[in-house]
Design a protein around this motif. Sequence first.
Motif, PDB file in Angstrom:
ATOM      1  N   GLU A  39       0.840  -1.207   0.000  1.00 36.69           N
ATOM      2  CA  GLU A  39       0.000   0.000   0.000  1.00 36.69           C
ATOM      3  C   GLU A  39       0.875   1.257   0.000  1.00 36.69           C
ATOM      4  O   GLU A  39       0.573   2.239  -0.695  1.00 36.69           O
ATOM      5  CB  GLU A  39      -0.926  -0.016   1.211  1.00 36.69           C
ATOM      6  CG  GLU A  39      -1.711   1.274   1.448  1.00 36.69           C
ATOM      7  CD  GLU A  39      -2.708   1.583   0.344  1.00 36.69           C
ATOM      8  OE1 GLU A  39      -3.100   2.767   0.228  1.00 36.69           O
ATOM      9  OE2 GLU A  39      -3.088   0.661  -0.405  1.00 36.69           O
ATOM     10  N   MET A  71      -6.117 -10.542  -5.063  1.00 36.36           N
ATOM     11  CA  MET A  71      -7.091  -9.456  -5.107  1.00 36.36           C
ATOM     12  C   MET A  71      -6.460  -8.143  -4.664  1.00 36.36           C
ATOM     13  O   MET A  71      -6.648  -7.099  -5.313  1.00 36.36           O
ATOM     14  CB  MET A  71      -8.287  -9.792  -4.216  1.00 36.36           C
ATOM     15  CG  MET A  71      -9.377  -8.713  -4.214  1.00 36.36           C
ATOM     16  SD  MET A  71     -10.659  -9.046  -2.986  1.00 36.36           S
ATOM     17  CE  MET A  71      -9.747  -8.784  -1.447  1.00 36.36           C
ATOM     18  N   ARG A  72      -5.683  -8.164  -3.583  1.00 33.63           N
ATOM     19  CA  ARG A  72      -5.072  -6.938  -3.083  1.00 33.63           C
ATOM     20  C   ARG A  72      -4.067  -6.394  -4.094  1.00 33.63           C
ATOM     21  O   ARG A  72      -3.950  -5.172  -4.284  1.00 33.63           O
ATOM     22  CB  ARG A  72      -4.385  -7.214  -1.739  1.00 33.63           C
ATOM     23  CG  ARG A  72      -5.329  -7.671  -0.633  1.00 33.63           C
ATOM     24  CD  ARG A  72      -6.047  -6.505   0.019  1.00 33.63           C
ATOM     25  NE  ARG A  72      -5.176  -5.756   0.892  1.00 33.63           N
ATOM     26  CZ  ARG A  72      -4.986  -6.035   2.183  1.00 33.63           C
ATOM     27  NH1 ARG A  72      -5.598  -7.084   2.741  1.00 33.63           N
ATOM     28  NH2 ARG A  72      -4.205  -5.280   2.929  1.00 33.63           N
ATOM     29  N   VAL A  74      -4.082  -6.819  -7.420  1.00 33.05           N
ATOM     30  CA  VAL A  74      -4.779  -6.275  -8.599  1.00 33.05           C
ATOM     31  C   VAL A  74      -5.442  -4.937  -8.279  1.00 33.05           C
ATOM     32  O   VAL A  74      -5.439  -4.017  -9.108  1.00 33.05           O
ATOM     33  CB  VAL A  74      -5.808  -7.288  -9.134  1.00 33.05           C
ATOM     34  CG1 VAL A  74      -6.676  -6.653 -10.222  1.00 33.05           C
ATOM     35  CG2 VAL A  74      -5.089  -8.517  -9.688  1.00 33.05           C
ATOM     36  N   LYS A  75      -5.985  -4.787  -7.079  1.00 32.21           N
ATOM     37  CA  LYS A  75      -6.586  -3.501  -6.706  1.00 32.21           C
ATOM     38  C   LYS A  75      -5.551  -2.382  -6.749  1.00 32.21           C
ATOM     39  O   LYS A  75      -5.858  -1.254  -7.167  1.00 32.21           O
ATOM     40  CB  LYS A  75      -7.212  -3.593  -5.314  1.00 32.21           C
ATOM     41  CG  LYS A  75      -8.546  -4.317  -5.300  1.00 32.21           C
ATOM     42  CD  LYS A  75      -9.207  -4.231  -3.937  1.00 32.21           C
ATOM     43  CE  LYS A  75     -10.607  -4.838  -3.965  1.00 32.21           C
ATOM     44  NZ  LYS A  75     -11.289  -4.735  -2.655  1.00 32.21           N
ATOM     45  N   GLY A  76      -4.327  -2.688  -6.332  1.00 28.09           N
ATOM     46  CA  GLY A  76      -3.261  -1.695  -6.429  1.00 28.09           C
ATOM     47  C   GLY A  76      -2.945  -1.345  -7.873  1.00 28.09           C
ATOM     48  O   GLY A  76      -2.736  -0.167  -8.204  1.00 28.09           O
ATOM     49  N   GLU A  78      -4.986  -1.460 -10.355  1.00 32.94           N
ATOM     50  CA  GLU A  78      -6.097  -0.661 -10.886  1.00 32.94           C
ATOM     51  C   GLU A  78      -5.965   0.804 -10.470  1.00 32.94           C
ATOM     52  O   GLU A  78      -6.280   1.714 -11.254  1.00 32.94           O
ATOM     53  CB  GLU A  78      -7.420  -1.249 -10.409  1.00 32.94           C
ATOM     54  CG  GLU A  78      -7.737  -2.594 -11.061  1.00 32.94           C
ATOM     55  CD  GLU A  78      -8.923  -3.303 -10.437  1.00 32.94           C
ATOM     56  OE1 GLU A  78      -9.342  -2.879  -9.323  1.00 32.94           O
ATOM     57  OE2 GLU A  78      -9.431  -4.259 -11.038  1.00 32.94           O
ATOM     58  N   ARG A  79      -5.484   1.049  -9.266  1.00 34.86           N
ATOM     59  CA  ARG A  79      -5.254   2.430  -8.835  1.00 34.86           C
ATOM     60  C   ARG A  79      -4.137   3.074  -9.659  1.00 34.86           C
ATOM     61  O   ARG A  79      -4.202   4.265  -9.983  1.00 34.86           O
ATOM     62  CB  ARG A  79      -4.931   2.467  -7.347  1.00 34.86           C
ATOM     63  CG  ARG A  79      -6.146   2.211  -6.479  1.00 34.86           C
ATOM     64  CD  ARG A  79      -5.772   1.886  -5.044  1.00 34.86           C
ATOM     65  NE  ARG A  79      -4.960   2.919  -4.413  1.00 34.86           N
ATOM     66  CZ  ARG A  79      -4.402   2.790  -3.208  1.00 34.86           C
ATOM     67  NH1 ARG A  79      -4.592   1.668  -2.522  1.00 34.86           N
ATOM     68  NH2 ARG A  79      -3.687   3.777  -2.700  1.00 34.86           N
ATOM     69  N   GLN A  82      -5.579   4.163 -12.904  1.00 34.84           N
ATOM     70  CA  GLN A  82      -6.310   5.431 -12.761  1.00 34.84           C
ATOM     71  C   GLN A  82      -5.363   6.619 -12.722  1.00 34.84           C
ATOM     72  O   GLN A  82      -5.703   7.726 -13.178  1.00 34.84           O
ATOM     73  CB  GLN A  82      -7.167   5.396 -11.500  1.00 34.84           C
ATOM     74  CG  GLN A  82      -8.298   4.375 -11.549  1.00 34.84           C
ATOM     75  CD  GLN A  82      -9.022   4.234 -10.227  1.00 34.84           C
ATOM     76  OE1 GLN A  82      -8.701   4.944  -9.256  1.00 34.84           O
ATOM     77  NE2 GLN A  82      -9.990   3.329 -10.154  1.00 34.84           N
TER      78      GLN A  82
END
Length: 401
Positions: A39, A71-72, A74-76, A78-79, A82
Motif C-alpha cells: 500500500e 485481489m489486493r 490487482v486492486k493496487g 487498478e489504482r 487510474q
Amino acid sequence: MIRFIHTADLHLDSPFKGMTEMPADRLAELRESTFAAYENVIQYAETSLPDFILIAGDIYDGEDRSLRAQMRFVKGLERLKQAGIPVFISHGNHDHLAGKWTRFELPDNVTVFGPFVETVELKIREHLVRIHGFSYPERHVRKPMIEHYPIIQREQGTLDIGMLHGSLMGEETHAVYAPFTKEALVGKGYHYWALGHIHKRQTILSEPPVVYPGNIQGRHRNEQGVKGIYEVELEETHAAFKFVPTSVLVFDEIEVDCSKLTHANEWLAVCLELVSDRIEQIGACILSVHNVNISEEAVQMFASSTSREWLEILRESAEKDVWFAELTFENTSESVQLPDSPLVRSVKEQMVHWELNEWKHVLKDVYQHARSAPYLSPINQGMKEDLIEEAGKLISNELSK
C-alpha cells in the motif's frame, strides 16, 4: 530524462513462520505488513507519478498464491491505471507462471513478460524506452538466462533497461537462479539493470547501474533494516537514485554492554533505553537483543534464571511498538551458559538414558545415507553428549521465538 520506480520481492501474504508467540493483535499486524508495505508503494506512486513501475519478480510468497493476495495486488494495479502509470512485471521463482492460482484479469496498464526473453517499447517524451525481460516458466530456472538478452548498440534518444530476477554467480545467500556475471550484464549495453531475488538492497555496479532494491518488508530477523523501493531518474549518461522506505515493521538488533551491570533492574533499564532510541530512529520494530561484554557479576546475575525468563520480562516491560524475537548472551568468544528450562531439562534427561539401539534408531537416516555415512564416526559417548547439548539449544531457541 525518464523517472521510474524499481521494486521487487513483494512476497505478499508471507506467513511469518516462527512468530506465533506474539500477542494476537501484534501477530495480525505482522501478517498484514507485506500488504501495508505494498500500500505504501502504491500511495507513493500515486503522489510522485513516475513514468512507469518495474516489478522484478516474487510478487507473491509462494506458487500457490492466496486469493486474498491476488485481489489486493490487482486492486493496487487498478489504482495505478487510474493514475496513468504503466507497470511491467517479470515473474520470479516464487510467483512463476506454472504456479496454481485463480488468475485475475489484470488492467491494461500492465505488461507481463512471458517465459522467453522479450522486448517491450514505449515512448516517453523525447525518449524511446526498451525494456527487456522474461518470467520464470517454472520455479527452478538454473540456466544463465542472461545469454538470451539481446545486445544493443546505444542510439541517441533510446534508453534500454533489463529486468532480471536472479543471482550473481558465486552469491549463495539465496538459492541460485538464473545466474549471471557482471561482465555479462555490462556486455549487453543497457543503461540500467533492474534486478530482483536478493532481499538486501545493494548496487552491484554503478556504470551501468545494476541494482537490487531488496524486498519491501522484512520477514524475519535475517532481513534486517528499513526496506523499500528505488525511484530512479535515468538519462543516457547518468542515473540518480532515491530510496523510498515502505516497510511498516523493521527487523533489527541491539547490543547491550553488560560489562558494568550487576542487577536485573540495571540491565532492564539499559535495554529499554536502547530500545527507545531505536524506535525513534526506525519506528515499530522486531528486535534481537545481544548481550555482550558480560562481566563476572553479570554472568552470576543471568545464571539465576533461564534465557526464556529474561526474554519474558523484557517483553512485559517493552513499549507497544517493539517485540523481542531473540535474546543471546555472549562473553567475547564464548556463549554464557544459562540454566535450562524444565522442558529442556526433561528432554535431556531422557536422552541421557537412551540405549545404543535407541540412538541408532534416531540417527538411522544419517548413518544410512550413501553420501554422509562414509564420513561419520561410530556412535560414542562424546558424540552422545554433544548431541544432547545441541538438542537442548535447539529447543531453547524455538521456545524463545
